[in-house]
Design a protein around this motif. Structure first.
Motif, mmCIF file in Angstrom:
data_model
loop_
_atom_site.group_PDB
_atom_site.id
_atom_site.type_symbol
_atom_site.label_atom_id
_atom_site.label_comp_id
_atom_site.label_asym_id
_atom_site.label_seq_id
_atom_site.Cartn_x
_atom_site.Cartn_y
_atom_site.Cartn_z
ATOM 1 N N ALA A 91 0.807 -1.228 0.000
ATOM 2 C CA ALA A 91 0.000 0.000 0.000
ATOM 3 C C ALA A 91 0.837 1.272 0.000
ATOM 4 C CB ALA A 91 -0.941 -0.006 1.204
ATOM 5 N N ARG A 92 2.068 1.189 0.494
ATOM 6 C CA ARG A 92 2.905 2.390 0.575
ATOM 7 C C ARG A 92 3.605 2.701 -0.737
ATOM 8 N NH1 ARG A 92 6.710 0.269 5.042
ATOM 9 N NH2 ARG A 92 6.400 -1.476 3.645
ATOM 10 N N GLN A 93 3.664 1.752 -1.629
ATOM 11 C CA GLN A 93 4.448 1.886 -2.848
ATOM 12 C C GLN A 93 3.592 2.417 -4.000
ATOM 13 O OE1 GLN A 93 6.000 -1.750 -4.801
ATOM 14 N NE2 GLN A 93 7.960 -1.081 -3.965
ATOM 15 N N ARG A 94 4.169 3.360 -4.761
ATOM 16 C CA ARG A 94 3.521 3.845 -5.978
ATOM 17 C C ARG A 94 4.482 3.624 -7.139
ATOM 18 N NH1 ARG A 94 2.156 9.750 -5.169
ATOM 19 N NH2 ARG A 94 4.151 9.689 -4.091
ATOM 20 N N VAL A 95 3.969 3.028 -8.202
ATOM 21 C CA VAL A 95 4.780 2.733 -9.379
ATOM 22 C C VAL A 95 4.553 3.842 -10.412
ATOM 23 C CG1 VAL A 95 5.188 1.097 -11.258
ATOM 24 C CG2 VAL A 95 4.735 0.267 -8.932
ATOM 25 N N VAL A 96 5.654 4.338 -10.963
ATOM 26 C CA VAL A 96 5.627 5.445 -11.921
ATOM 27 C C VAL A 96 5.837 4.902 -13.329
ATOM 28 C CG1 VAL A 96 6.687 7.658 -12.530
ATOM 29 C CG2 VAL A 96 6.727 6.879 -10.146
ATOM 30 N N SER A 97 5.009 5.383 -14.256
ATOM 31 C CA SER A 97 5.176 5.013 -15.667
ATOM 32 C C SER A 97 4.905 6.238 -16.534
ATOM 33 C CB SER A 97 4.243 3.866 -16.042
ATOM 34 O OG SER A 97 2.899 4.237 -15.823
ATOM 35 N N LEU A 98 5.489 6.246 -17.715
ATOM 36 C CA LEU A 98 5.264 7.349 -18.649
ATOM 37 C C LEU A 98 3.873 7.247 -19.264
ATOM 38 C CD1 LEU A 98 8.673 7.456 -20.565
ATOM 39 C CD2 LEU A 98 7.856 9.052 -18.817
ATOM 40 N N THR A 99 3.250 8.377 -19.489
ATOM 41 C CA THR A 99 1.944 8.421 -20.139
ATOM 42 C C THR A 99 2.124 8.467 -21.658
ATOM 43 O OG1 THR A 99 1.877 10.830 -20.152
ATOM 44 C CG2 THR A 99 0.925 9.714 -18.212
ATOM 45 N N ALA A 100 1.032 8.266 -22.354
ATOM 46 C CA ALA A 100 1.043 8.403 -23.808
ATOM 47 C C ALA A 100 1.433 9.831 -24.191
ATOM 48 C CB ALA A 100 -0.332 8.045 -24.378
ATOM 49 N N GLN A 101 0.981 10.808 -23.393
ATOM 50 C CA GLN A 101 1.333 12.212 -23.653
ATOM 51 C C GLN A 101 2.848 12.398 -23.609
ATOM 52 O OE1 GLN A 101 -0.628 15.113 -21.121
ATOM 53 N NE2 GLN A 101 1.006 16.595 -21.415
ATOM 54 N N ALA A 102 3.508 11.816 -22.615
ATOM 55 C CA ALA A 102 4.967 11.923 -22.515
ATOM 56 C C ALA A 102 5.629 11.235 -23.709
ATOM 57 C CB ALA A 102 5.456 11.311 -21.210
ATOM 58 N N ARG A 103 5.132 10.074 -24.065
ATOM 59 C CA ARG A 103 5.709 9.339 -25.199
ATOM 60 C C ARG A 103 5.537 10.119 -26.512
ATOM 61 N NH1 ARG A 103 7.711 4.659 -23.784
ATOM 62 N NH2 ARG A 103 7.046 3.687 -21.858
ATOM 63 N N ASP A 104 4.426 10.845 -26.645
ATOM 64 C CA ASP A 104 4.215 11.674 -27.838
ATOM 65 C C ASP A 104 5.229 12.810 -27.915
ATOM 66 O OD1 ASP A 104 2.065 10.090 -28.571
ATOM 67 O OD2 ASP A 104 0.537 11.528 -27.886
ATOM 68 N N LEU A 105 5.710 13.266 -26.764
ATOM 69 C CA LEU A 105 6.671 14.369 -26.713
ATOM 70 C C LEU A 105 8.114 13.908 -26.914
ATOM 71 C CD1 LEU A 105 5.278 16.362 -23.639
ATOM 72 C CD2 LEU A 105 5.017 16.931 -26.072
ATOM 73 N N LEU A 106 8.348 12.594 -26.903
ATOM 74 C CA LEU A 106 9.720 12.076 -26.953
ATOM 75 C C LEU A 106 10.555 12.574 -28.131
ATOM 76 C CD1 LEU A 106 9.383 8.451 -25.587
ATOM 77 C CD2 LEU A 106 10.434 10.441 -24.488
ATOM 78 N N PRO A 107 10.034 12.682 -29.344
ATOM 79 C CA PRO A 107 10.899 13.197 -30.424
ATOM 80 C C PRO A 107 11.461 14.590 -30.112
ATOM 81 C CG PRO A 107 8.960 12.155 -31.359
ATOM 82 C CD PRO A 107 8.739 12.230 -29.861
ATOM 83 N N VAL A 108 10.632 15.464 -29.555
ATOM 84 C CA VAL A 108 11.095 16.812 -29.210
ATOM 85 C C VAL A 108 12.065 16.749 -28.027
ATOM 86 C CG1 VAL A 108 10.362 19.110 -28.434
ATOM 87 C CG2 VAL A 108 8.978 17.854 -30.080
ATOM 88 N N ILE A 109 11.725 15.954 -27.007
ATOM 89 C CA ILE A 109 12.581 15.832 -25.823
ATOM 90 C C ILE A 109 13.936 15.238 -26.208
ATOM 91 C CG2 ILE A 109 12.851 14.617 -23.621
ATOM 92 C CD1 ILE A 109 9.762 14.857 -23.301
ATOM 93 N N GLU A 110 13.930 14.200 -27.043
ATOM 94 C CA GLU A 110 15.186 13.574 -27.449
ATOM 95 C C GLU A 110 16.038 14.516 -28.294
ATOM 96 O OE1 GLU A 110 13.590 9.960 -29.090
ATOM 97 O OE2 GLU A 110 13.865 8.896 -27.182
ATOM 98 N N ALA A 111 15.412 15.329 -29.147
ATOM 99 C CA ALA A 111 16.166 16.315 -29.933
ATOM 100 C C ALA A 111 16.798 17.349 -29.001
ATOM 101 C CB ALA A 111 15.243 16.989 -30.955
ATOM 102 N N GLU A 112 16.051 17.752 -27.971
ATOM 103 C CA GLU A 112 16.607 18.701 -27.001
ATOM 104 C C GLU A 112 17.762 18.062 -26.245
ATOM 105 O OE1 GLU A 112 17.654 20.033 -23.289
ATOM 106 O OE2 GLU A 112 16.192 18.414 -23.388
ATOM 107 N N TRP A 113 17.615 16.788 -25.828
ATOM 108 C CA TRP A 113 18.708 16.097 -25.116
ATOM 109 C C TRP A 113 19.977 16.104 -25.961
ATOM 110 C CZ3 TRP A 113 15.562 11.101 -23.739
ATOM 111 C CH2 TRP A 113 14.749 11.353 -22.629
ATOM 112 N N ALA A 114 19.830 15.766 -27.233
ATOM 113 C CA ALA A 114 20.992 15.710 -28.123
ATOM 114 C C ALA A 114 21.646 17.085 -28.264
ATOM 115 C CB ALA A 114 20.586 15.165 -29.492
#
Length: 164
Positions: A91-114
């Protein structure tokens, strides 16, 4: 332009440098239309991409921050719709996962990382040693011998405190 902090005010100088770096990265995010995305989100996104969903405690360890800092970042990302939280093994643990919204932003985020990585390599070329190498060296030295001990060895006597 603001004047630099005094050389002896190392903590202030470190925060100033971090503000300069993160401030400009945040401006890039805003210019790219990522208004709810912050520099502190990138290590979380990278960890979740590499390792998949994980509890906040594991995420904190993986990213190298305290559980409290990871919780705060995850809460901010959840409000922005970038991560989902689900119950974990207990009950104390919360699992974190990426949303579809975050995955849609990945091309822009990855270009910024590079681009940010390339900009960091350019900055490193202007320095006497790469900034990440220096920071890693500093962290290691402080793990071996905490700054508090160094202050005490410099002659400052601090009275013992008692629990109360």
């Amino acid at each position: 332009m603001n004047a630099l902090p005094e050389r002896e005010a190392v903590g202030t100088l470190l925060r100033h440098v971090l503000d300069l770096l993160d401030g400009d990265v945040a401006k890039v995010y805003a210019e790219l239309g990522l208004t709810d995305y912050r520099p502190r989100h990138s290590p979380v996104v990278r960890a979740l991409l590499a390792d998949g969903p994980m509890p906040i405690r594991d995420l904190a360890r993986r990213v190298g921050v305290t559980h409290s800092a990871a919780s705060q970042t995850v809460a901010q990302m959840h409000r922005a719709g970038l991560v989902d939280l689900s119950p974990g093994a207990d009950a104390r643990q919360r699992v974190v996962s990426l949303t579809a919204q975050a995955r849609d932003l990945l091309p822009v985020i990855e270009a910024e990382w590079a681009a940010t990585s390339a900009a960091m390599r350019e900055l490193d070329a202007e320095l006497s040693m790469p900034l990440s190498d220096l920071l890693t060296e500093i962290a290691g030295a402080l793990r071996r011998r905490p700054f508090r001990e160094r202050i005490a060895d410099a002659g400052l006597t601090v009275p013992e405190t008692t629990g109360g």
